[in-house]
Design a protein around this motif. Structure first.
Motif, PDB file in Angstrom:
ATOM      1  N   ASN A  42       0.820  -1.215   0.000  1.00  0.00           N
ATOM      2  CA  ASN A  42       0.000   0.000   0.000  1.00  0.00           C
ATOM      3  C   ASN A  42       0.850   1.261   0.000  1.00  0.00           C
ATOM      4  N   LYS A  45       2.265   1.594  -3.504  1.00  0.00           N
ATOM      5  CA  LYS A  45       1.203   2.033  -4.424  1.00  0.00           C
ATOM      6  C   LYS A  45       0.944   3.525  -4.276  1.00  0.00           C
ATOM      7  N   SER A  46       0.898   3.999  -3.038  1.00  0.00           N
ATOM      8  CA  SER A  46       0.649   5.408  -2.766  1.00  0.00           C
ATOM      9  C   SER A  46       1.761   6.280  -3.350  1.00  0.00           C
ATOM     10  N   ILE A  48       3.837   5.522  -5.825  1.00  0.00           N
ATOM     11  CA  ILE A  48       3.760   5.442  -7.291  1.00  0.00           C
ATOM     12  C   ILE A  48       2.671   6.373  -7.813  1.00  0.00           C
ATOM     13  N   LYS A  49       1.555   6.413  -7.107  1.00  0.00           N
ATOM     14  CA  LYS A  49       0.461   7.309  -7.507  1.00  0.00           C
ATOM     15  C   LYS A  49       0.880   8.780  -7.370  1.00  0.00           C
ATOM     16  N   MET A  50       1.550   9.119  -6.258  1.00  0.00           N
ATOM     17  CA  MET A  50       1.999  10.501  -6.069  1.00  0.00           C
ATOM     18  C   MET A  50       3.021  10.903  -7.127  1.00  0.00           C
ATOM     19  N   ASP A  52       3.050   9.728 -10.068  1.00  0.00           N
ATOM     20  CA  ASP A  52       2.356   9.649 -11.349  1.00  0.00           C
ATOM     21  C   ASP A  52       3.203   8.911 -12.387  1.00  0.00           C
ATOM     22  N   GLU A  54       4.461   4.666 -13.749  1.00  0.00           N
ATOM     23  CA  GLU A  54       4.199   3.230 -13.754  1.00  0.00           C
ATOM     24  C   GLU A  54       5.236   2.586 -12.820  1.00  0.00           C
ATOM     25  N   LYS A  78       0.688  -4.630 -12.939  1.00  0.00           N
ATOM     26  CA  LYS A  78       1.178  -3.630 -11.989  1.00  0.00           C
ATOM     27  C   LYS A  78       1.224  -4.223 -10.579  1.00  0.00           C
ATOM     28  N   GLU A  79       0.188  -4.971 -10.226  1.00  0.00           N
ATOM     29  CA  GLU A  79       0.121  -5.599  -8.902  1.00  0.00           C
ATOM     30  C   GLU A  79       1.300  -6.551  -8.695  1.00  0.00           C
ATOM     31  N   ASP A 101       1.274  13.658   0.748  1.00  0.00           N
ATOM     32  CA  ASP A 101       0.573  13.854  -0.530  1.00  0.00           C
ATOM     33  C   ASP A 101       1.463  14.188  -1.726  1.00  0.00           C
TER      34      ASP A 101
END
Length: 117
Positions: A42, A45-46, A48-50, A52, A54, A78-79, A101
């Motif tokens: 988790n 994932k967070s 990677i999202k921040m 932006d 792959e 991705k998982e 964030d």
């Protein structure tokens, strides 16, 4: 406790330079030696999202573990990539500085200065 965290490898010159740059700017980040203390799925994932990106974009493709873990298999989801990064944290690019964030990869170290604004 600081709002800033760094995935740090003390043996890496870019990681040491990034940590020094943060400290020069008055930031004492929480230092996470991610090779010893792997991030959770988790948390990764967070980040990677921040960022932006792959998952593959923050992998060290020249590490022996990259090929040994099968991360060079383009068919991995991705998982699956994230799960293998948690299992083999040495393949995660370093350093990564993040807050709750925002995140930045410290290559070059000056990239993390955007987090100070």
């Amino acid at each position: 406790m600081s709002d800033f965290n760094i995935f740090h490898n003390p043996r890496c010159s870019k990681s040491r330079q990034t940590l020094a740059l943060l400290q020069e700017n008055g930031i004492e980040p929480n230092i996470i030696e991610y090779i010893k203390e792997a991030p959770s799925k988790n948390q990764l994932k967070s980040i990677i999202k921040m960022l932006d990106v792959e998952p593959r974009e923050i992998m060290r493709k020249n590490e022996a573990e990259y090929k040994a873990a099968g991360l060079n298999d383009e068919s991995l989801s991705k998982e699956q990539q994230i799960a293998l990064m948690v299992e083999y944290p040495k393949v995660i690019e370093r350093p990564i500085v993040f807050t709750k964030d925002k995140a930045a990869v410290g290559r070059p170290p000056e990239n993390v200065l955007v987090l100070l604004k």
